[in-house]
Design a protein around this motif. Structure first.
Motif, mmCIF file in Angstrom:
data_model
loop_
_atom_site.group_PDB
_atom_site.id
_atom_site.type_symbol
_atom_site.label_atom_id
_atom_site.label_comp_id
_atom_site.label_asym_id
_atom_site.label_seq_id
_atom_site.Cartn_x
_atom_site.Cartn_y
_atom_site.Cartn_z
ATOM 1 N N SER A 1 -11.111 10.080 1.343
ATOM 2 C CA SER A 1 -12.391 10.308 0.681
ATOM 3 C C SER A 1 -12.328 9.848 -0.759
ATOM 4 C CB SER A 1 -12.715 11.812 0.727
ATOM 5 O OG SER A 1 -11.811 12.523 -0.105
ATOM 6 N N ASP A 2 -13.459 10.007 -1.452
ATOM 7 C CA ASP A 2 -13.499 9.630 -2.853
ATOM 8 C C ASP A 2 -12.686 10.583 -3.723
ATOM 9 O OD1 ASP A 2 -15.107 7.471 -2.325
ATOM 10 O OD2 ASP A 2 -16.977 8.586 -2.633
ATOM 11 N N GLU A 3 -12.245 11.678 -3.142
ATOM 12 C CA GLU A 3 -11.396 12.590 -3.896
ATOM 13 C C GLU A 3 -10.046 11.929 -4.157
ATOM 14 O OE1 GLU A 3 -12.309 15.573 -5.083
ATOM 15 O OE2 GLU A 3 -14.292 15.043 -4.338
ATOM 16 N N PRO A 4 -9.368 12.271 -5.265
ATOM 17 C CA PRO A 4 -8.054 11.677 -5.543
ATOM 18 C C PRO A 4 -7.088 11.929 -4.395
ATOM 19 C CG PRO A 4 -8.867 12.894 -7.452
ATOM 20 C CD PRO A 4 -9.792 13.222 -6.309
ATOM 21 N N MET A 5 -6.321 10.894 -4.023
ATOM 22 C CA MET A 5 -5.347 11.063 -2.951
ATOM 23 C C MET A 5 -3.967 11.300 -3.560
ATOM 24 S SD MET A 5 -4.697 7.242 -1.433
ATOM 25 C CE MET A 5 -3.893 5.971 -2.422
ATOM 26 N N GLY A 6 -3.145 12.016 -2.812
ATOM 27 C CA GLY A 6 -1.812 12.323 -3.298
ATOM 28 C C GLY A 6 -0.886 11.125 -3.211
ATOM 29 N N VAL A 7 -0.153 10.887 -4.286
ATOM 30 C CA VAL A 7 0.840 9.810 -4.312
ATOM 31 C C VAL A 7 2.085 10.326 -5.018
ATOM 32 C CG1 VAL A 7 1.376 7.465 -5.053
ATOM 33 C CG2 VAL A 7 -0.969 8.035 -4.423
ATOM 34 N N PHE A 8 3.217 10.301 -4.332
ATOM 35 C CA PHE A 8 4.475 10.686 -4.962
ATOM 36 C C PHE A 8 4.778 9.671 -6.061
ATOM 37 C CE2 PHE A 8 9.120 11.484 -5.021
ATOM 38 C CZ PHE A 8 9.073 12.864 -5.192
ATOM 39 N N PRO A 9 5.211 10.097 -7.242
ATOM 40 C CA PRO A 9 5.280 9.187 -8.394
ATOM 41 C C PRO A 9 6.130 7.950 -8.189
ATOM 42 C CG PRO A 9 6.431 11.262 -8.839
ATOM 43 C CD PRO A 9 5.625 11.465 -7.605
ATOM 44 N N THR A 10 7.217 8.049 -7.404
ATOM 45 C CA THR A 10 8.094 6.892 -7.247
ATOM 46 C C THR A 10 7.699 5.971 -6.094
ATOM 47 O OG1 THR A 10 9.593 8.205 -5.871
ATOM 48 C CG2 THR A 10 10.068 8.101 -8.252
ATOM 49 N N ALA A 11 6.794 6.410 -5.228
ATOM 50 C CA ALA A 11 6.427 5.571 -4.079
ATOM 51 C C ALA A 11 5.852 4.220 -4.503
ATOM 52 C CB ALA A 11 5.458 6.310 -3.166
ATOM 53 N N PRO A 12 4.901 4.171 -5.449
ATOM 54 C CA PRO A 12 4.406 2.859 -5.868
ATOM 55 C C PRO A 12 5.489 2.000 -6.508
ATOM 56 C CG PRO A 12 2.932 4.608 -6.600
ATOM 57 C CD PRO A 12 4.180 5.271 -6.129
ATOM 58 N N GLY A 13 6.423 2.633 -7.204
ATOM 59 C CA GLY A 13 7.508 1.868 -7.806
ATOM 60 C C GLY A 13 8.387 1.216 -6.762
ATOM 61 N N THR A 14 8.690 1.963 -5.697
ATOM 62 C CA THR A 14 9.516 1.421 -4.624
ATOM 63 C C THR A 14 8.839 0.237 -3.950
ATOM 64 O OG1 THR A 14 10.494 3.595 -4.209
ATOM 65 C CG2 THR A 14 10.669 1.964 -2.446
ATOM 66 N N ILE A 15 7.593 0.423 -3.545
ATOM 67 C CA ILE A 15 6.873 -0.658 -2.857
ATOM 68 C C ILE A 15 6.582 -1.812 -3.812
ATOM 69 C CG2 ILE A 15 4.792 -1.274 -1.584
ATOM 70 C CD1 ILE A 15 6.775 0.485 -0.041
ATOM 71 N N GLY A 16 6.213 -1.489 -5.052
ATOM 72 C CA GLY A 16 5.936 -2.543 -6.027
ATOM 73 C C GLY A 16 7.147 -3.415 -6.299
ATOM 74 N N ALA B 1 0.854 -1.192 0.000
ATOM 75 C CA ALA B 1 0.000 0.000 0.000
ATOM 76 C C ALA B 1 0.883 1.233 0.000
ATOM 77 C CB ALA B 1 -0.925 0.013 1.221
ATOM 78 N N VAL B 2 0.380 2.318 -0.609
ATOM 79 C CA VAL B 2 1.130 3.578 -0.635
ATOM 80 C C VAL B 2 0.179 4.740 -0.361
ATOM 81 C CG1 VAL B 2 2.954 2.818 -2.206
ATOM 82 C CG2 VAL B 2 0.845 3.755 -3.150
ATOM 83 N N TYR B 3 0.773 5.808 0.182
ATOM 84 C CA TYR B 3 0.029 7.042 0.407
ATOM 85 C C TYR B 3 1.050 8.167 0.523
ATOM 86 C CZ TYR B 3 -3.179 10.502 2.379
ATOM 87 O OH TYR B 3 -3.935 11.626 2.593
ATOM 88 N N GLY B 4 0.928 9.181 -0.337
ATOM 89 C CA GLY B 4 1.892 10.280 -0.314
ATOM 90 C C GLY B 4 3.290 9.777 -0.617
ATOM 91 N N PHE B 5 4.235 10.059 0.292
ATOM 92 C CA PHE B 5 5.618 9.606 0.153
ATOM 93 C C PHE B 5 5.848 8.232 0.779
ATOM 94 C CE2 PHE B 5 6.094 14.164 -0.332
ATOM 95 C CZ PHE B 5 7.156 14.319 -1.209
ATOM 96 N N GLU B 6 4.805 7.673 1.423
ATOM 97 C CA GLU B 6 4.998 6.490 2.255
ATOM 98 C C GLU B 6 4.389 5.236 1.635
ATOM 99 O OE1 GLU B 6 3.290 7.479 6.005
ATOM 100 O OE2 GLU B 6 4.558 9.249 6.295
#
Length: 278
Positions: A189-204, A156-161
């Motif tokens: 919320s249903d609003e788009p949440m912030g995700v730093f572009p590389t965070a999903p890459g790191t966790i993925g 899971a990711v959220y922001g920089f984490e």
């Protein structure tokens, strides 16, 4: 027996760099080529997971997602391109994998993971990977994985984490980590949440690593530990994770469940009751 004879010349060439690692031989590569992994979610996490599993030579990759590619996805969902906007994400991801490694079989499921379909989707897979962006879907995948006895790699990711761990049938499950979805104040919320572009890459990438370790039976999987990552200061925190004796699914006092069809969920996928086996 000469191990190299188990691979064709092109395969030995394609996978030569991992075959140079001590402890990985052509028989291990054949194991990967005969493996089947299900990735649920083809967003930021799924993009990284899918491309590295395909590159490593995991023979069959199932992908589940009911979404279509949007321009706003392209900031982090790197298997999709401008030309894919409007197309189903599973189709876009399948084209990416075919261009990267045509020998990989891709099974696409343009659907949302639901209690009624999860068990059928997981059937026949060696590992299931959580690349979702919602709690309810994770609970469904977790429950189906526990009942099927399939390892479940969470991320899971959220922001920089971000965070990741491995759940196996004889260890804690996702409900031990999170007994129920957070209250409304804790759910984005249903609003788009912030995700730093590389965070999903790191966790993925970490999730893909755990999948490959599980398939090859090498190293020490993250089972029993939650690995948290903070990109703002490049730190990792590894904390123990134990089975919850009160877990409604895998706890020793939990009900006997044969199928998700016997589980009654409330509107947020908490287990209300279940039909015990006769």
């Amino acid at each position: 027996m000469d191990g190299d004879s188990t691979l064709e010349p092109r395969q030995r060439d394609r996978y030569s760099r991992q075959l140079l690692i001590e402890g990985i031989d052509p028989a291990d590569q054949r194991t990967l080529l005969s493996s089947c992994v299900l990735v649920v979610g083809v967003g930021g996490l799924g993009s990284s997971i899918i491309q590295y599993l395909a590159a490593a030579g995991v023979g069959t990759i199932g992908i589940v997602d009911d979404g279509r590619v949007k321009r706003s996805n392209l900031q982090r969902q790197v298997v999709h391109t401008v030309d894919d906007i409007g197309d189903p994400k599973v189709d876009s991801a399948a084209r990416f994998v075919d261009a990267l490694n045509p020998a990989i079989d891709i099974e696409t499921h343009e659907t949302r993971i639901e209690p009624s379909s999860a068990e059928a989707l997981l059937e026949g897979h060696d590992v299931v990977v959580d690349a979702l962006d919602n709690f309810v879907g994770r609970f469904v995948v977790n429950d189906a994985a526990v009942l099927a006895g399939i390892p479940f790699v969470h991320g899971a990711v959220y922001g920089f984490e971000g965070q990741t761990t491995v759940f196996r049938p004889d260890g804690p499950c996702y409900r031990c980590l999170l007994p129920e979805p957070p209250g409304e104040e804790g759910i984005p919320s249903d609003e788009p949440m912030g995700v730093f572009p590389t965070a999903p890459g790191t966790i993925g990438c970490l999730q893909a690593t755990e999948v490959l370790k599980l398939l090859l039976g090498i190293g020490e999987p993250l089972e029993g530990h939650l690995l948290r990552y903070d990109g703002t200061d490049a730190t990792f925190l590894r904390t123990p994770l134990k089975r919850d004796p009160d877990c409604p699914l895998c706890g020793p006092n939990g009900p006997e469940i044969e199928s998700l069809e016997t589980v009654a969920y409330d509107d947020r996928c908490r287990i209300e009751r279940s039909a015990s086996t006769e």
